[in-house]
Every structure is written in C-alpha cells, then in structure tokens.
Write an enzyme that holds these catalytic residues in place. Structure first.
Site, PDB file in Angstrom:
ATOM      1  N   ILE A 102     -40.094 -32.463   6.088  1.00  0.00           N
ATOM      2  CA  ILE A 102     -38.774 -31.871   5.948  1.00  0.00           C
ATOM      3  C   ILE A 102     -37.954 -32.650   4.928  1.00  0.00           C
ATOM      4  O   ILE A 102     -37.981 -33.884   4.913  1.00  0.00           O
ATOM      5  CB  ILE A 102     -38.038 -31.868   7.303  1.00  0.00           C
ATOM      6  CG1 ILE A 102     -38.891 -31.211   8.388  1.00  0.00           C
ATOM      7  CG2 ILE A 102     -36.690 -31.169   7.196  1.00  0.00           C
ATOM      8  CD1 ILE A 102     -38.323 -31.367   9.797  1.00  0.00           C
ATOM      9  N   CYS A 103     -37.241 -31.916   4.064  1.00  0.00           N
ATOM     10  CA  CYS A 103     -36.269 -32.511   3.166  1.00  0.00           C
ATOM     11  C   CYS A 103     -36.917 -33.554   2.241  1.00  0.00           C
ATOM     12  O   CYS A 103     -37.929 -33.288   1.605  1.00  0.00           O
ATOM     13  CB  CYS A 103     -35.132 -33.110   3.992  1.00  0.00           C
ATOM     14  SG  CYS A 103     -33.585 -33.339   3.101  1.00  0.00           S
TER      15      CYS A 103
END
Length: 237
Positions: A102-103
């Site tokens: 994520i991210c």
C-alpha cells in the site's frame, strides 16, 4: 480458512495497517501481524503503538495466502533496507502467494523486482522506485497476477482495501444471494457519509467472499451486524 500476514515496522502508516487488519478479521480471515522491529511493540508514524502477534523470525510463511505491506513515510523507507523481508516476499511471490503493498510500501516491491514487467500503482512521487513496472497513476488498486499495489488507504469512496480486493477475486459475489446482499449494501451506502460508506462497502464485499453456506435471511442478519459494527467504530451512530 484464508491466512494473511501484515508487516509492521517503526513508522508504519496506522490507517493502512489497522483498517486492513480490521476488515480481514471481521471477515473471519486469519490475520497475523508481524513485527519487523527488535520487539513486538511497534510504533506507527503517528505514535500509535501496536503489539504485533509474532516476531518476523518466528512466523511460518508456508501457511500464508497473502503478505501485506502497509506504507508510511518512515516505515516504507525502513522496509527498503530489510533484506530478510525482501527474501521472504520474493519466495512467497515465486510460490504463487499474493503479495500486496500500500502507498509508499510499493517501493519495496520495486526494489525486490516483484513489479518488473507488471502493471502497478503507487503513492504519487515514488514511481521511479517501481523499477520495470508499467505504473498507472489513475488506478487506486492494481492487481497483476499475484502482485497487488495500492495508491493509498482511501483515495475515493468506492475504494476497496487490498485484502478485500484479493479475496473478492477468489470468490466474487454471484448468483441470487450475491445480488441480494449487494442490494442491501447499496441501500445502506446511500445513508452514510464518506468514511462510513467505505467501511460498509468493505464489510459488504468481504461478507459474501468469506462466508459460505446458510440461507439468505441468516446472511442478511450477519451482514447487518457487520455494517453496524463498522458504523459504530467510526462514531456515526
């Protein structure tokens, strides 16, 4: 039962880790938090301390269906230097297990070569770290084979967590029961604000993915309980 491992390191992004853990556990997916730090107590980027379930060296990766890396400015940079983690991710991906980031944690997938010649997305500004990837900026979640990447925790109301994205591919909503549950969920989505809609949508998608058997009324009751828990958690009622 499906099993997911979520890695925590000093400076991890709390919402990306805890929201993913919350949704998966409510969906009865066995979710294990793993400390990459010297102790099981891991401090997030906003000083929230989480007690991990196991230490990295004690985890049994053979049991995993999915490995998840939350982001965070500090945490993502530290993951880039964790060689043992890189080895584990590579071995898991080669064995056909899902690996999700994520991210800014997507940088680690770039360093390990796991996104090379694959489609991917990431936190804006770290594209250059995704070596060899076909990076798309407009997608919130990208799934290419067993590699999942996400721009961030919740770019827009219809976003799904990476965990729910994976399990929805394994057992998508279908048939009469699936349509019935979607109808319930869609009615609820119209009644609440952005954060609550996110929570309900996660519960809705996760519910039919994970539960099996039982008649429709029973499923409806259990789904409504899931929704209620998610709403109360955010102080909406």
């Amino acid at each position: 039962m499906k099993k997911a491992y979520v890695f925590l390191i000093d400076g991890f992004e709390e919402i990306e880790a805890i929201a993913t853990i919350d949704v998966l556990r409510r969906a009865e997916v066995e979710t294990v938090t793993v400390s990459l730090d010297p102790s099981r107590s891991v401090k997030g980027g906003h000083d929230i301390v989480v007690e991990a379930d196991v230490m990295f060296d004690d985890a049994d990766w053979q049991e995993a269906d999915m490995l998840i890396l939350p982001g965070g400015n500090v945490g993502s940079k530290k993951m880039l230097e964790h060689q043992a983690l890189h080895k584990t991710l590579t071995e898991a991906a080669n064995a056909g297990k899902y690996v999700a980031a994520i991210c800014a944690a997507t940088m680690t997938l770039g360093k390990t070569g796991l996104v090379s010649v694959k489609k991917a997305t990431c936190y804006p500004g770290v594209e250059e770290h995704l070596t060899g990837a076909d990076v798309t900026a407009h997608e919130n979640v990208v799934v290419d084979g067993n590699i999942i990447t996400s721009r961030g925790p919740a770019p827009r109301p219809d976003r799904r967590t990476v965990g729910v994205t994976v399990f929805s591919r394994i057992r998508p909503l279908k048939g009469f029961e699936g349509k019935y549950l979607l109808k319930i969920g869609q009615a609820e989505l119209a009644r609440h604000d952005r954060l609550t809609r996110l929570a309900i949508e996660d519960a809705l998608r996760t519910f039919d993915i994970i539960t099996k058997g039982g008649d429709v009324p029973q499923k409806k009751t259990r789904l409504q309980k899931l929704m209620s828990f998610q709403i109360k958690k955010r102080g909406e009622i």
